[in-house]
Structure formats: C-alpha cells, structure tokens
Design an enzyme around this catalytic site. Structure first.
Site, PDB file in Angstrom:
ATOM      1  N   GLU A  70     100.930  30.098  13.970  1.00  0.00           N
ATOM      2  CA  GLU A  70     101.085  28.949  14.878  1.00  0.00           C
ATOM      3  C   GLU A  70     101.291  27.652  14.098  1.00  0.00           C
ATOM      4  O   GLU A  70     102.036  26.771  14.533  1.00  0.00           O
ATOM      5  CB  GLU A  70      99.869  28.824  15.804  1.00  0.00           C
ATOM      6  CG  GLU A  70      99.679  29.997  16.760  1.00  0.00           C
ATOM      7  CD  GLU A  70     100.905  30.301  17.603  1.00  0.00           C
ATOM      8  OE1 GLU A  70     101.648  29.360  17.943  1.00  0.00           O
ATOM      9  OE2 GLU A  70     101.142  31.484  17.906  1.00  0.00           O
ATOM     10  N   HIS A  73     104.907  27.344  13.194  1.00  0.00           N
ATOM     11  CA  HIS A  73     105.677  26.796  14.335  1.00  0.00           C
ATOM     12  C   HIS A  73     105.485  25.275  14.405  1.00  0.00           C
ATOM     13  O   HIS A  73     106.432  24.523  14.562  1.00  0.00           O
ATOM     14  CB  HIS A  73     105.159  27.358  15.662  1.00  0.00           C
ATOM     15  CG  HIS A  73     105.583  28.765  15.955  1.00  0.00           C
ATOM     16  ND1 HIS A  73     106.883  29.180  15.937  1.00  0.00           N
ATOM     17  CD2 HIS A  73     104.851  29.858  16.333  1.00  0.00           C
ATOM     18  CE1 HIS A  73     106.947  30.472  16.274  1.00  0.00           C
ATOM     19  NE2 HIS A  73     105.721  30.904  16.523  1.00  0.00           N
ATOM     20  N   ASP A 168     108.564  34.414  20.703  1.00  0.00           N
ATOM     21  CA  ASP A 168     109.464  33.774  19.743  1.00  0.00           C
ATOM     22  C   ASP A 168     110.888  34.332  19.817  1.00  0.00           C
ATOM     23  O   ASP A 168     111.869  33.584  19.756  1.00  0.00           O
ATOM     24  CB  ASP A 168     108.911  33.943  18.324  1.00  0.00           C
ATOM     25  CG  ASP A 168     107.552  33.272  18.190  1.00  0.00           C
ATOM     26  OD1 ASP A 168     107.307  32.298  18.918  1.00  0.00           O
ATOM     27  OD2 ASP A 168     106.745  33.735  17.360  1.00  0.00           O
TER      28      ASP A 168
HETATM   29 ZN   LIG Z   1     105.103  32.645  17.449  1.00  0.00          ZN
END
Ligand SMILES: [Zn+2]
Length: 380
Positions: A70, A73, A168
């Site tokens: 995370e 991201h 994703d």
């Molecule tokens: Zn992800």
C-alpha cells in the site's frame, strides 16, 4: 471507503498507518490457521508454543508486506499530487485512502502497478534470504517462515493483478481504456463490470467450496466476493459523481425561473395552481421581485384544511433559512457537503436578494442519472 473506527498506529514515510478493528479477526484467523495447520505440516515435531510463535511472526510479516504494498501505491500517488488520507489494514487486507482520484490515465497506471511490483520484489527478497539462510544457518524454522512470506507476497501480487476493478489489475484495465478512448467514466463503467463478474465468480467458487466441505474457505470466498462487488459499485458511483459535478457551480445545475408563490395567493390556490399544477413540493415566496421566504408541505400541514381558502401564503410562509440559501457560485462539492451536514434538501439560489433559481437533492440526482444515461449510450 470509510474506516471511522480505525486506530492510528504510527506515521511512516509521511503516511498515517491505521488499523481497523476488523483486522483483529483476520489476524487471529491467519495465526490460527498457520499454527494449527501450516507449520505442523511443514515443520513436524515442535511444541504448540513454537508453532504459535512462528505463526505470529509470519502473520506480522504478512501484514508488514501488505503495508509495503500500500505504501508503494501511496508514494507513487503522492508523486502525482494526490493527497493520501492514510493507509488502513482491515478484514480484506490493506487500503490506501486517496483523497481524490488520480489525475490522468498514465498516473493511474503507475499507481496501480506500484503495489504488485513491490509485492514481487518482496517475494524475491524473501526467497533469496530464505535460500541464503538455509545454506548458511541451517535453521529450518527461519527458512520456512521466509518461504511462507515469499509465497504470500507472490499470491498478493497475482491476486491483485486480476483484471477486476477496483483491484490493481482492474485499475490497469481502466487506465488502458481511459488512455485509449479518453472517457474516464466509460472506462470506469467497463472496469467496474469486470469487478462485478469477478465478485460473482468468487461467490460461486465459495458456494462450491462449501459443498466440498471446506467451510472456512467457502465463507471466505463468498465474503471477498461481496466486498469486491460492493467496492466496484461504489467506485463507479464516485466516478459518476465526479464526472457530473467536478468543477461545476450551483449556477450551472440549478433550475432557472422556478415556480414562485406570491404572498397574496390563498393556500388552496397555492396547492391547486402551484403544487399540483407544476408538480413541485415547495416554492419560493417573492413579493415585488424580492425573495422573502418559502412555503412547502410542512407549512401547509400545520394549517387546518378548512382554513386553506381563507389563509394567504403571506400569513404563514417560512422566512429565509440561512442554511437553505446559497449563492450561484457555490461549488457543487460544497453544496453536497452542506446537504450531508444539515440534512437540508431544497435550496434557494440568491444573489442581491434576488432569486436566481432553486436546487434540490432530487434535481442533483437527476443530473447524475442524465450523465449516466448519455455515457451509457456512447459507443467506442
Ligand atoms: Zn494494490
């Protein structure tokens, strides 16, 4: 997504790391599965205390890996100017809460790929270290935990790359469609459909697993299926709201020249000539071109029906309510916030004591519906 009960743990790299109470459930479930099944199978002959210790270490490594996924991201999103509210671990894994959508298709692509790329890197690192530790230390317990973490990171990467929005892979699909056709709403619609299909597929798998007697796995698949389904739906709704309202002010979406009521009108005339004839539930009260208040069903219901022919609008109307009076240049975002905070659903758009128009919640929902319909009819 809202995690109003999440506990803030610490700050890492400028991000608030939070824990939703639902996390304890999944943390417990994973620890239990590892200590009673995985480790006794891969490393026989140890004490229960040893298994539980290994399970807790592996579980913490699992969530640290998810957190890094995370964070990857979030770091890329931040580079594209998106603010991050925080990163929350919860029942179904981790989520980076972005304050807005990413600005471009290209940004979306890189933000989406960053997480799985991090998980693949972690898998490689854990594998390499497990191999080295087996060669040098010869500590089988350590090796097994490291191999488990390598495997779990590979699973995280593969599962997230399934092209099902908002996973994703689904975001990559959306970025591709968005870039190719330049229509983010339509790209989101198709990506969200992929999420819906995947959600149902997981639920069917779950039901099949239940019939095979795998109760925990079955229920788990069904739950994740529900979650993906709901997430796909809400992600599309958010995009629809953004595409409809972003950058727009009240002036662009209000109803111009609304039906008005004069103070001289009797209540029965108001009901027949205004409410029923024009199909409105409320009307601004205007005297000599100046807005003085409004009248609606609530005002009427307080007056005995027998008195409707003898009572005038001017005797009973409600005065101007500050919360329900808005300027024409108010952004729609701010209006939606006002609706959420005050519960007011009907607004008078006013400038210099002059009524320019009205806006109602139903009116805004109508605009959403119109955007949805016209976007649906577009063909690439
Ligand atoms: Zn992800």
């Amino acid at each position: 997504m809202m995690f109003s009960n999440a506990i803030k743990l610490f700050r890492l790299g400028g991000f608030d790391i939070k824990l939703d109470p639902s996390w304890f459930l999944i943390a417990g479930l994973i620890t239990w599965t590892l200590s009673t099944q995985y480790f006794p199978l891969t490393l026989p002959g140890q004490t229960m205390a040893a298994y539980v210790t290994l399970a807790v270490i592996a579980m913490l490594g699992f969530f640290a890996s998810l957190l890094l996924h995370e964070i990857a991201h979030s770091v890329v999103a931040r580079r594209y100017g998106v603010r991050i509210k925080g990163i929350t671990l919860f029942l179904f894994g981790g989520v980076a809460e972005l304050e807005s959508e990413v600005p471009t298709a290209k940004a979306e692509l890189w933000v989406a790929l960053a997480g799985p790329a991090m998980s693949v890197c972690l898998a490689v690192v854990f594998w390499t270290v497990s191999w080295l530790s087996e060669l040098t230390l010869g500590a089988p317990a350590l090796t097994i935990v490291l191999v488990y973490l390598a495997m779990i990171n590979m699973i995280i990467a593969v599962f997230n790359m399934v092209p099902a929005f908002p996973l994703d892979g689904g975001r990559v699909l959306r970025a591709y469609l968005w870039n190719r056709h330049g229509d983010v709403l339509r790209a989101t619609r198709i990506a969200a459909q992929s999420g819906t299909v995947f959600g149902y597929a997981l639920m069917i798998l779950g039901v099949l697993a239940l019939f095979q007697g795998a109760v925990t796995a079955g229920l788990w698949y069904i739950l994740i299926g529900f979650f993906v389904l709901a997430a796909a739906k809400s992600a599309f709704q958010n995009q629809l709201m953004q595409s409809t309202f972003e950058g727009k002010t009240v002036r662009a979406l209000m109803i111009r020249d609304p039906v008005i009521a004069s103070p001289e009108l009797t209540l029965s005339a108001f009901v027949n000539q205004v409410m029923l004839a024009e199909r409105v539930s409320f009307a601004p009260v205007v005297a000599d071109g100046v807005l003085i208040g409004q009248i609606d069903k609530d005002v009427l219901s307080a007056i005995d029906r027998d008195n409707w022919t003898s009572t005038r609008v001017g005797d009973v109307f409600a005065g101007l309510d500050v919360a329900a009076t808005i300027p024409p240049d108010m952004p729609i975002d701010a209006l939606l916030k006002r609706i959420a905070e005050t519960g007011t659903r009907k607004f008078l758009v006013v400038q210099d004591h002059k009524l320019l128009g009205v806006v109602t919640l139903a009116n805004l929902i109508g605009h959403l519906h119109d955007t949805d319909q016209s976007n649906r009819r577009k063909v690439w």
